[in-house]
Design a protein around this motif. Structure first.
Motif, short mmCIF file in Angstrom:
data_model
loop_
_atom_site.label_atom_id
_atom_site.label_comp_id
_atom_site.label_asym_id
_atom_site.label_seq_id
_atom_site.Cartn_x
_atom_site.Cartn_y
_atom_site.Cartn_z
N PHE A 138 0.81 -1.22 0.00
CA PHE A 138 0.00 0.00 0.00
C PHE A 138 0.85 1.27 0.00
CE2 PHE A 138 -2.67 -3.20 2.18
CZ PHE A 138 -3.75 -3.20 1.31
N LYS A 139 2.14 1.15 -0.22
CA LYS A 139 3.03 2.31 -0.08
C LYS A 139 2.71 3.41 -1.08
CE LYS A 139 7.05 0.11 2.06
NZ LYS A 139 8.48 -0.21 1.92
N LEU A 140 2.57 3.06 -2.36
CA LEU A 140 2.36 4.08 -3.38
C LEU A 140 1.05 4.81 -3.16
CD1 LEU A 140 3.41 5.42 -5.92
CD2 LEU A 140 2.29 3.64 -7.27
N LYS A 141 0.01 4.09 -2.80
CA LYS A 141 -1.30 4.72 -2.56
C LYS A 141 -1.22 5.69 -1.40
CE LYS A 141 -6.16 3.56 -1.79
NZ LYS A 141 -7.13 2.46 -1.60
N PHE A 142 -0.55 5.29 -0.33
CA PHE A 142 -0.43 6.18 0.84
C PHE A 142 0.44 7.38 0.53
CE2 PHE A 142 -2.44 2.94 3.34
CZ PHE A 142 -2.92 3.60 4.46
N LEU A 143 1.45 7.21 -0.30
CA LEU A 143 2.31 8.35 -0.66
C LEU A 143 1.51 9.44 -1.36
CD1 LEU A 143 5.55 6.55 -1.88
CD2 LEU A 143 5.35 8.08 0.08
N LEU A 144 0.61 9.05 -2.26
CA LEU A 144 -0.21 10.03 -2.96
C LEU A 144 -1.12 10.76 -1.99
CD1 LEU A 144 -1.14 7.93 -6.12
CD2 LEU A 144 0.48 9.80 -5.99
N HIS A 145 -1.71 10.02 -1.05
CA HIS A 145 -2.56 10.67 -0.04
C HIS A 145 -1.75 11.59 0.87
CE1 HIS A 145 -6.35 8.67 -0.91
NE2 HIS A 145 -5.72 7.50 -0.97
N PHE A 146 -0.54 11.17 1.21
CA PHE A 146 0.31 12.00 2.07
C PHE A 146 0.65 13.32 1.40
CE2 PHE A 146 2.18 8.22 4.64
CZ PHE A 146 1.08 8.27 5.48
N VAL A 147 0.98 13.29 0.12
CA VAL A 147 1.32 14.53 -0.59
C VAL A 147 0.15 15.50 -0.55
CG1 VAL A 147 1.84 15.50 -2.84
CG2 VAL A 147 3.06 13.48 -2.06
N PHE A 148 -1.05 15.00 -0.80
CA PHE A 148 -2.24 15.87 -0.82
C PHE A 148 -2.52 16.46 0.56
CE2 PHE A 148 -6.85 16.29 -0.14
CZ PHE A 148 -7.15 17.24 -1.09
N TRP A 149 -2.59 15.62 1.58
CA TRP A 149 -2.94 16.10 2.91
C TRP A 149 -1.81 16.92 3.54
CZ3 TRP A 149 -7.74 16.34 4.22
CH2 TRP A 149 -8.66 15.42 3.71
N ASP A 150 -0.57 16.57 3.28
CA ASP A 150 0.54 17.37 3.81
C ASP A 150 0.52 18.78 3.25
OD1 ASP A 150 1.37 15.22 5.27
OD2 ASP A 150 3.03 14.67 3.94
N ALA A 151 0.21 18.90 1.96
CA ALA A 151 0.12 20.23 1.35
C ALA A 151 -1.01 21.05 1.97
CB ALA A 151 -0.08 20.10 -0.16
N LEU A 152 -2.13 20.38 2.26
CA LEU A 152 -3.25 21.09 2.90
C LEU A 152 -2.87 21.56 4.31
CD1 LEU A 152 -6.22 21.95 2.85
CD2 LEU A 152 -6.81 19.66 3.69
N ILE A 153 -2.24 20.69 5.08
CA ILE A 153 -1.82 21.06 6.44
C ILE A 153 -0.76 22.17 6.39
CG2 ILE A 153 -0.64 20.20 8.50
CD1 ILE A 153 -3.54 19.36 8.29
N LEU A 154 0.12 22.11 5.41
CA LEU A 154 1.12 23.16 5.27
C LEU A 154 0.47 24.51 5.04
CD1 LEU A 154 4.03 24.16 4.97
CD2 LEU A 154 3.93 23.51 2.56
N GLY A 155 -0.54 24.56 4.18
CA GLY A 155 -1.23 25.83 3.95
C GLY A 155 -1.89 26.38 5.20
N ILE A 156 -2.49 25.49 6.01
CA ILE A 156 -3.16 25.93 7.23
C ILE A 156 -2.14 26.45 8.26
CG2 ILE A 156 -4.55 25.16 9.19
CD1 ILE A 156 -5.92 23.20 7.29
N THR A 157 -1.10 25.65 8.51
CA THR A 157 -0.14 26.03 9.54
C THR A 157 0.70 27.25 9.14
OG1 THR A 157 1.43 24.39 8.64
CG2 THR A 157 0.01 23.70 10.46
N ALA A 158 1.05 27.33 7.86
CA ALA A 158 1.85 28.48 7.42
C ALA A 158 1.06 29.77 7.53
CB ALA A 158 2.33 28.26 5.99
N SER A 159 -0.22 29.74 7.15
CA SER A 159 -1.03 30.95 7.26
C SER A 159 -1.25 31.33 8.72
CB SER A 159 -2.38 30.73 6.57
OG SER A 159 -3.11 29.67 7.18
N ALA A 160 -1.45 30.32 9.59
CA ALA A 160 -1.63 30.62 11.02
C ALA A 160 -0.35 31.18 11.63
CB ALA A 160 -2.05 29.35 11.75
#
Length: 225
Positions: A138-160
């Protein structure tokens, strides 16, 4: 003058064994043609598409970075929440106790909410990354999800972090153009907590960037060359 019949017709009428020399010639020609075609075929044959390369496994590094992000989020929250300070200030020629708390500023409230989400996400994603190590399919599938959610969290934390840092800077320096006075000379403990919390939050945002880069690089290593 009568025309002579072909050999095979004459043999058929006389019920004799037909000559086989022309049949042998045809079979020899066919064998020669097959041999020629076989000799002119490419030396290689189409083979099934090879599976994508396994690539380098960085999931252990991923787990470490996610636990560091969890620690950074918790520390940033603990520091800013414990930043309450009460001081006596002059109000209408009287000394009045005036508290300073993070909940008095919308930017600091957003900061606390953002890093609460970041800490929860870091914990869940770290546990998911550990489970992926145990189930490599399941590594490749989780990597794709990680990229998407990490980018979203980065936007939230950086703006805060940017919002909290800008308000903290106004408290430290003020703004003479609009008449905003600085308050850190009075609420020194409160401002020190804010500075420490923003610094840790900035470190957490950098960790999130590293997580995105790591996931993207791992996916790149798994693409067939």
């Amino acid at each position: 003058m009568q025309r002579s019949k072909p050999d095979h017709l004459a043999c058929r009428e006389l019920q004799l064994n037909c000559p086989t020399k022309h049949l042998l010639f045809k079979s020899n020609s066919l064998a020669t043609l097959q041999h020629f075609m076989a000799s002119t075929e490419p030396e290689y044959k189409s083979s099934p598409t090879p599976p994508p390369p396994a690539g380098v496994d960085y999931f252990k590094v991923d787990v470490i970075l996610r636990f560091l992000l969890l620690i950074a989020s918790v520390v940033a929250l603990a520091v800013i929440v414990s930043a309450d300070q009460t001081e006596l200030v002059v109000f209408q020629d009287m000394l009045v106790p005036q508290p300073a708390k993070f909940k008095y500023s919308p930017a600091f409230v957003y900061f606390v909410a953002a890093f609460s989400v970041s800490g929860l996400y870091a914990l869940v994603s770290a546990l998911a990354s550990i489970s992926v190590i145990q189930k490599p399919e399941f590594k490749l599938k989780f990597l794709l999800h990680f990229v998407f959610w990490d980018a979203l969290i980065l936007g939230i934390t950086a703006s805060a972090t940017g919002a909290a840092g800008s308000v903290a800077y106004l408290g430290l320096k003020g703004n003479s153009h609009v008449g905003w006075i600085k308050v850190c000379n009075v609420y020194d403990k409160f401002c020190q907590h804010l500075a420490g919390s923003v610094a840790v939050a900035l470190f957490g945002s950098i960790l999130t960037v590293l997580l995105i880069w790591l996931s993207a690089f791992t996916i790149h290593c798994r693409v067939p060359k």
